[in-house]
Design a protein around this motif. Sequence first.
Motif, PDB file in Angstrom:
ATOM      1  N   PHE A 132       8.792  -7.667   2.899  1.00  0.00           N
ATOM      2  CA  PHE A 132       8.642  -6.250   3.236  1.00  0.00           C
ATOM      3  C   PHE A 132       8.676  -5.386   1.981  1.00  0.00           C
ATOM      4  O   PHE A 132       7.927  -4.419   1.838  1.00  0.00           O
TER       5      PHE A 132
ATOM      6  N   THR B  93       5.377  -5.614   0.184  1.00  0.00           N
ATOM      7  CA  THR B  93       4.357  -4.844   0.905  1.00  0.00           C
ATOM      8  C   THR B  93       4.527  -3.351   0.661  1.00  0.00           C
ATOM      9  O   THR B  93       3.553  -2.629   0.419  1.00  0.00           O
ATOM     10  N   LEU B  94       5.788  -2.892   0.716  1.00  0.00           N
ATOM     11  CA  LEU B  94       6.046  -1.471   0.480  1.00  0.00           C
ATOM     12  C   LEU B  94       5.669  -1.073  -0.945  1.00  0.00           C
ATOM     13  O   LEU B  94       5.057  -0.022  -1.163  1.00  0.00           O
TER      14      LEU B  94
ATOM     15  N   THR C  33       1.913  -0.953  -1.228  1.00  0.00           N
ATOM     16  CA  THR C  33       1.384   0.233  -0.543  1.00  0.00           C
ATOM     17  C   THR C  33       1.581   1.486  -1.387  1.00  0.00           C
ATOM     18  O   THR C  33       0.678   2.326  -1.509  1.00  0.00           O
ATOM     19  N   ARG C  34       2.752   1.620  -1.983  1.00  0.00           N
ATOM     20  CA  ARG C  34       3.014   2.794  -2.823  1.00  0.00           C
ATOM     21  C   ARG C  34       2.191   2.762  -4.107  1.00  0.00           C
ATOM     22  O   ARG C  34       1.807   3.820  -4.618  1.00  0.00           O
TER      23      ARG C  34
END
Length: 252
Positions: free
Chosen positions: A2, A5-6, A9-10
């Motif tokens: 996670f 992924t975060l 994404t950022r």
Amino acid sequence: MFGLTLMFTRFLSALRTAWQDLVFRGALLSLLMLVLSATIFYTLTEGWTVLDALYFSVISGLTVGYGDLTPSSPLAKIFTMLYAMLAVGLFVTIAASLGGAFARNRSERRVGRRRRRRDGASASEPQLQVAGELDEEALEALRARAHPDGSASTWSPRTADGRESWVAATISDRLVGFVRMVGDGDRDAVLMELLLDPEHHQLGEVLVQRAAEEARAAGHCRLFADFADAQDRALFKACGFSRVAAGVRQLS
């Protein structure tokens, strides 16, 4: 997983933000052209594979030297010195732009969270309505909550005349407070009914104070209220009411 992924994404969000900057776009395109040129140069002059040439071009621009690949010809060494000076500057420019984009995005997220909290708080604040249209079903539902024993008045806005006025409080379009007053056409007005949702009894003072303001604006000099209920007595005292001598006669 996670976290990765975060972070990815950022990073993409920061890349989109930085792409709006002309300096970032110019630096990124210049770096891509420079790396491509260096890859072709090392492939032709040093006989390296395309992957090795690209690898050396990137690590040289990032100032990371492992010593596994080194240019051997004088021409390649001169090219590498000039290439490194240009590539390092472009990498630093791109990194600075991405860092600024990360900071702007983080600031915008904080502002957005504060705005959402503020909007949520605003949604929970009472909205006061003076006279105007009044939903009778909502009023009856509030009466039932405020007086579950059925002792409340049966007054309806349909029977109101020109002497009557009221103040209603709603939260998220739900009626949670109501006060009604009647003027005598001269100096006095009387609070006839005060209804408060059990979960929002603190709105009583707000409603009574607003009713007093409306009575004053209508030209009344005094506002009377019934102190029969102990809870109402405390409320009216907080609103500035005082006891006066009075009499009552039961007619029915």
